[in-house]
Design an enzyme around this catalytic site. Structure first.
Site, short mmCIF file in Angstrom:
data_model
loop_
_atom_site.label_atom_id
_atom_site.label_comp_id
_atom_site.label_asym_id
_atom_site.label_seq_id
_atom_site.Cartn_x
_atom_site.Cartn_y
_atom_site.Cartn_z
N PRO A 135 0.80 -1.22 0.00
CA PRO A 135 0.00 0.00 0.00
C PRO A 135 0.83 1.28 0.00
CG PRO A 135 -0.11 -1.10 2.13
CD PRO A 135 0.53 -2.07 1.17
N ASN A 136 0.37 2.22 -0.77
CA ASN A 136 0.91 3.59 -0.89
C ASN A 136 2.22 3.67 -1.67
OD1 ASN A 136 -1.17 4.90 0.64
ND2 ASN A 136 -0.32 3.92 2.46
N ARG A 150 5.47 10.95 -2.49
CA ARG A 150 5.13 10.65 -1.10
C ARG A 150 6.35 10.88 -0.20
NH1 ARG A 150 4.65 4.52 1.34
NH2 ARG A 150 3.89 5.15 3.38
N TYR A 190 11.37 8.62 1.44
CA TYR A 190 11.35 7.59 0.40
C TYR A 190 12.06 7.99 -0.89
CZ TYR A 190 7.78 5.80 3.59
OH TYR A 190 7.12 5.34 4.70
N ASN A 216 8.05 -5.31 -0.52
CA ASN A 216 7.91 -4.18 0.40
C ASN A 216 6.44 -4.15 0.80
OD1 ASN A 216 7.67 -1.83 1.78
ND2 ASN A 216 8.88 -0.60 0.36
N ALA A 250 2.77 -0.51 5.03
CA ALA A 250 2.25 -0.50 6.40
C ALA A 250 1.69 -1.86 6.83
CB ALA A 250 1.18 0.58 6.53
N HIS A 279 3.40 -3.96 9.58
CA HIS A 279 3.21 -3.76 11.02
C HIS A 279 1.85 -4.23 11.52
CE1 HIS A 279 6.63 -1.35 9.97
NE2 HIS A 279 5.89 -0.51 9.27
N ASP A 338 1.12 -15.39 7.60
CA ASP A 338 0.62 -16.76 7.40
C ASP A 338 0.74 -17.18 5.93
OD1 ASP A 338 0.04 -16.98 10.07
OD2 ASP A 338 -2.14 -16.75 9.84
N GLU A 343 12.18 -9.43 2.64
CA GLU A 343 11.40 -8.26 3.07
C GLU A 343 12.26 -7.02 2.85
OE1 GLU A 343 10.45 -8.43 7.24
OE2 GLU A 343 9.75 -6.35 7.30
N HIS A 381 12.45 -2.62 3.05
CA HIS A 381 11.92 -1.31 3.39
C HIS A 381 12.87 -0.24 2.88
CE1 HIS A 381 8.83 -3.16 5.75
NE2 HIS A 381 9.77 -3.94 6.28
N ILE A 382 12.31 0.75 2.23
CA ILE A 382 13.13 1.84 1.68
C ILE A 382 13.75 2.65 2.82
CG2 ILE A 382 13.02 3.96 0.31
CD1 ILE A 382 10.58 2.62 -1.18
N SER A 383 12.91 2.99 3.78
CA SER A 383 13.39 3.79 4.92
C SER A 383 13.90 2.86 6.03
CB SER A 383 12.25 4.66 5.46
OG SER A 383 11.21 3.84 5.98
N ARG A 395 12.56 5.20 12.96
CA ARG A 395 11.32 5.99 12.86
C ARG A 395 10.41 5.70 14.06
NH1 ARG A 395 9.01 5.34 6.98
NH2 ARG A 395 7.75 7.11 7.70
N ARG A 443 6.60 1.33 13.88
CA ARG A 443 7.22 0.72 12.70
C ARG A 443 8.32 -0.27 13.08
NH1 ARG A 443 5.20 3.96 8.48
NH2 ARG A 443 4.80 6.07 9.22
C1 DQA Z 1 8.01 1.22 4.26
C2 DQA Z 1 8.00 1.50 5.75
C3 DQA Z 1 6.61 1.31 6.34
O1 DQA Z 1 6.62 1.59 7.73
C4 DQA Z 1 5.63 2.26 5.67
O2 DQA Z 1 4.33 2.05 6.16
C5 DQA Z 1 5.67 2.18 4.19
C6 DQA Z 1 6.97 2.05 3.52
C7 DQA Z 1 9.38 1.52 3.63
O3 DQA Z 1 9.58 1.12 2.48
O4 DQA Z 1 10.22 2.18 4.24
O5 DQA Z 1 4.65 2.27 3.52
O6 DQA Z 1 7.75 -0.17 4.04
#
Ligand code: DQA
Length: 149
Positions: free
Chosen positions: A10-11, A18, A23, A79, A82, A85, A92, A103, A105-107, A112, A116
């Protein structure tokens, strides 16, 4: 040629506009281009998908499990955004479908907000790449190739 599926949750369709301080300025299309280039250099086919819907991501992980079992896919780079979390369902699915999954994560989620810091995905993941910006995507693809051989 074996395949790697890159899933963005998502997002992540909003990449580029964003929260660029978190990011970066690259768009999802830029990221998908980087992934394709990494795959080409490593001799694997890369397919990228993005969804804002948890159930769609679950279905894609199940599909990946079938492809891995058939010997056509190495695994998934994901990735989960959210859902990282919140989603026991994704945890599962990864375990249930026996999908090798990196897995990503960009950040640096650990630098943070505390909400998270916990990931439902990490215990089900083969490995984790965190906080290296979008450059983490080609690294994750390379990692999946290397741990698969
Ligand atoms: C994220 C980190 C998550 O906490 C956040 O909700 C995202 C992006 C990252 O790529 O850093 O949507 O997965």
């Amino acid at each position: 040629m074996k395949k790697i599926l890159v899933l963005n949750g998502p997002n992540l369709n909003l990449l580029g506009t964003r929260e660029p301080a978190q990011y970066g300025h690259e768009t999802l299309a830029d990221v998908e281009r980087m992934c394709a280039e990494a795959g080409a250099a490593l001799g694997v086919e890369v397919e990228c998908r993005q969804s804002n819907h948890e159930g769609v991501l679950l279905d894609w992980i199940h599909e990946a499990g079938r492809e891995v079992a058939a010997g056509r896919m190495l695994g998934v780079v994901m990735n989960p955004g959210a859902y990282t979390h919140t989603s026991i369902a994704l945890h599962d699915a990864i375990k249930g479908a026996s999908v090798p999954l990196i897995e990503l994560h960009i950040s640096n989620v650990h630098a943070r907000e505390s909400f998270r810091h916990h990931s439902y995905i990490s215990p089900a993941a083969r490995g984790i790449i965190v906080g290296l910006g979008v450059k983490g995507y080609p690294l994750a693809i390379e990692a999946l190739v290397r741990v698969s051989s």
